[in-house]
Scaffold this motif. Structure first.
Motif, PDB file in Angstrom:
ATOM      1  N   GLN A 180       0.849  -1.187   0.000  1.00  0.00           N
ATOM      2  CA  GLN A 180       0.000   0.000   0.000  1.00  0.00           C
ATOM      3  C   GLN A 180       0.893   1.249   0.000  1.00  0.00           C
ATOM      4  OE1 GLN A 180      -3.789   0.029   0.461  1.00  0.00           O
ATOM      5  NE2 GLN A 180      -3.232  -1.911  -0.528  1.00  0.00           N
ATOM      6  N   HIS A 181       0.379   2.343  -0.544  1.00  0.00           N
ATOM      7  CA  HIS A 181       1.136   3.593  -0.496  1.00  0.00           C
ATOM      8  C   HIS A 181       0.188   4.761  -0.231  1.00  0.00           C
ATOM      9  CE1 HIS A 181       0.785   3.311  -5.177  1.00  0.00           C
ATOM     10  NE2 HIS A 181      -0.351   3.639  -4.645  1.00  0.00           N
ATOM     11  N   ASN A 182       0.691   5.724   0.549  1.00  0.00           N
ATOM     12  CA  ASN A 182      -0.136   6.906   0.813  1.00  0.00           C
ATOM     13  C   ASN A 182       0.016   7.913  -0.327  1.00  0.00           C
ATOM     14  OD1 ASN A 182       2.295   8.277   1.227  1.00  0.00           O
ATOM     15  ND2 ASN A 182       2.161   8.159   3.464  1.00  0.00           N
ATOM     16  N   GLY A 183      -0.685   9.031  -0.219  1.00  0.00           N
ATOM     17  CA  GLY A 183      -0.668  10.014  -1.296  1.00  0.00           C
ATOM     18  C   GLY A 183       0.708  10.570  -1.581  1.00  0.00           C
ATOM     19  N   LEU A 184       1.489  10.816  -0.517  1.00  0.00           N
ATOM     20  CA  LEU A 184       2.829  11.371  -0.707  1.00  0.00           C
ATOM     21  C   LEU A 184       3.724  10.386  -1.428  1.00  0.00           C
ATOM     22  CD1 LEU A 184       4.730  13.730  -0.123  1.00  0.00           C
ATOM     23  CD2 LEU A 184       5.299  12.640   2.069  1.00  0.00           C
ATOM     24  N   ALA A 185       3.652   9.110  -1.039  1.00  0.00           N
ATOM     25  CA  ALA A 185       4.472   8.098  -1.693  1.00  0.00           C
ATOM     26  C   ALA A 185       4.084   7.948  -3.165  1.00  0.00           C
ATOM     27  CB  ALA A 185       4.318   6.765  -0.974  1.00  0.00           C
ATOM     28  N   ARG A 186       2.788   8.031  -3.447  1.00  0.00           N
ATOM     29  CA  ARG A 186       2.336   7.904  -4.837  1.00  0.00           C
ATOM     30  C   ARG A 186       2.858   9.063  -5.677  1.00  0.00           C
ATOM     31  NH1 ARG A 186      -1.937   5.155  -7.428  1.00  0.00           N
ATOM     32  NH2 ARG A 186      -2.583   6.162  -9.367  1.00  0.00           N
ATOM     33  N   VAL A 187       2.813  10.276  -5.140  1.00  0.00           N
ATOM     34  CA  VAL A 187       3.325  11.439  -5.870  1.00  0.00           C
ATOM     35  C   VAL A 187       4.824  11.290  -6.133  1.00  0.00           C
ATOM     36  CG1 VAL A 187       3.790  13.913  -5.690  1.00  0.00           C
ATOM     37  CG2 VAL A 187       1.528  13.015  -5.087  1.00  0.00           C
ATOM     38  N   ALA A 188       5.569  10.831  -5.117  1.00  0.00           N
ATOM     39  CA  ALA A 188       7.009  10.653  -5.278  1.00  0.00           C
ATOM     40  C   ALA A 188       7.316   9.596  -6.335  1.00  0.00           C
ATOM     41  CB  ALA A 188       7.646  10.276  -3.940  1.00  0.00           C
ATOM     42  N   THR A 189       6.541   8.521  -6.338  1.00  0.00           N
ATOM     43  CA  THR A 189       6.746   7.466  -7.329  1.00  0.00           C
ATOM     44  C   THR A 189       6.421   7.970  -8.734  1.00  0.00           C
ATOM     45  OG1 THR A 189       6.189   5.777  -5.688  1.00  0.00           O
ATOM     46  CG2 THR A 189       6.113   5.129  -7.995  1.00  0.00           C
TER      47      THR A 189
END
Length: 287
Positions: A180-189
């Motif tokens: 799972q990933h939060n919003g910040l991790a998704r943006v960074a990815t």
């Protein structure tokens, strides 16, 4: 009909009748995708799937391997073997097995670097509880799971299922990797995929080009295949004398990954071998 064929069909029918529920479910998946396995463009009976989950990603690998089920299951069920497997991955630089206490399952503690060329001191720690289900003679399940992960990720899970095929001579493996990933991790990815990762692709074919899938699904497919190849290389090296197995595992993992160089190439063979030998000499993989 030839006598040997009648005998084989009879044995297959008896096997199906005696299969455990978990084995039956996995054998049904094998039957449903048999044509995909046989016509796989990946040079072997190998299928890669992926999906975006609500708040996360999952990659799956299905493969038929020329390894007797009894031997494969015995190796995969031993917690002490998992560090040797997982350390073959290019980004895993250290691993130790932590024995469970008070009835808790053992855990694998991985030191993972974001890029292979970063020092091991920069690694983040991923501690995954390891659970094995080998209660049925015709089915194995190994589950590694961590509630917490690095850089806004969580619920990391590696899961391997195996059943015998062809009377136990071959093994059907289902490997899955999810998180799972939060919003910040998704943006960074997404930022990585738009810059350094913009030319990277996965294994699923899309369009008429053919073109390979990109983006988040491409990312999880690449990592899922890399992890599957650690299991595959470990099992394949068991045919060699024990003293030769560490080097055989390294060579097999690198050679297999280079078969899919469009997706997986990151490093030349001498550099990979040198890094992994240094990891081994440093004591990576100890309990």
């Amino acid at each position: 009909m030839l006598p040997w064929l009648l005998l084989w069909l009879g044995m297959s029918a008896a096997w199906a009748q005696q299969a455990s529920p978990s084995a039956e479910a996995l054998l049904a998946r094998h039957a449903a995708m048999q044509s995909r396995l046989e016509s796989s463009p990946l040079g072997r009976p190998l299928v890669v799937d992926s999906e975006e989950l609500p708040g996360g990603l999952r990659g799956e690998v299905f493969a038929v391997i020329d390894q007797p089920f009894a031997q494969a299951a015995k190796a995969l069920a031993a917690p002490g073997n998992w560090c040797d497997m997982l350390l073959l991955h290019i980004n895993n630089r250290n691993c130790r097995l932590i024995k469970g206490e008070g009835g808790a399952p053992p855990a694998v503690e991985l030191s993972v670097v974001r890029r292979y060329d970063l020092p091991v001191e920069s690694a983040f720690i991923l501690r995954m509880a390891l659970r094995v289900d080998d209660s049925a003679p015709d089915y194995l399940m190994v589950d590694l799971r961590s509630d917490d992960g690095p850089m806004g990720t969580s619920q990391h899970q590696v899961r391997v299922e195996a059943v015998p095929l062809a009377g136990g001579v071959q093994t059907f493996l289902h490997f899955s990797y999810s998180y799972q990933h939060n919003g910040l991790a998704r943006v960074a990815t997404q930022a990585y995929l738009a810059t350094f990762g913009r030319n990277k692709v996965g294994f699923t074919v899309v369009g008429d080009g053919p073109e390979y899938i990109r983006g988040l699904r491409g990312l999880v497919e690449r990592n899922s295949v890399r992890y599957f190849l650690t299991v595959d290389a470990y099992l394949g090296a068991m045919r060699s004398p024990p003293a030769q197995q560490p080097e055989r595992r390294l060579s097999a993992w690198y050679a297999s990954s280079e078969l899919y160089s469009r997706q997986l190439h990151e490093i030349d063979r001498p550099t990979y071998m040198a890094i992994k030998r240094a990891d081994r000499s440093r004591g990576a993989g100890g309990s």
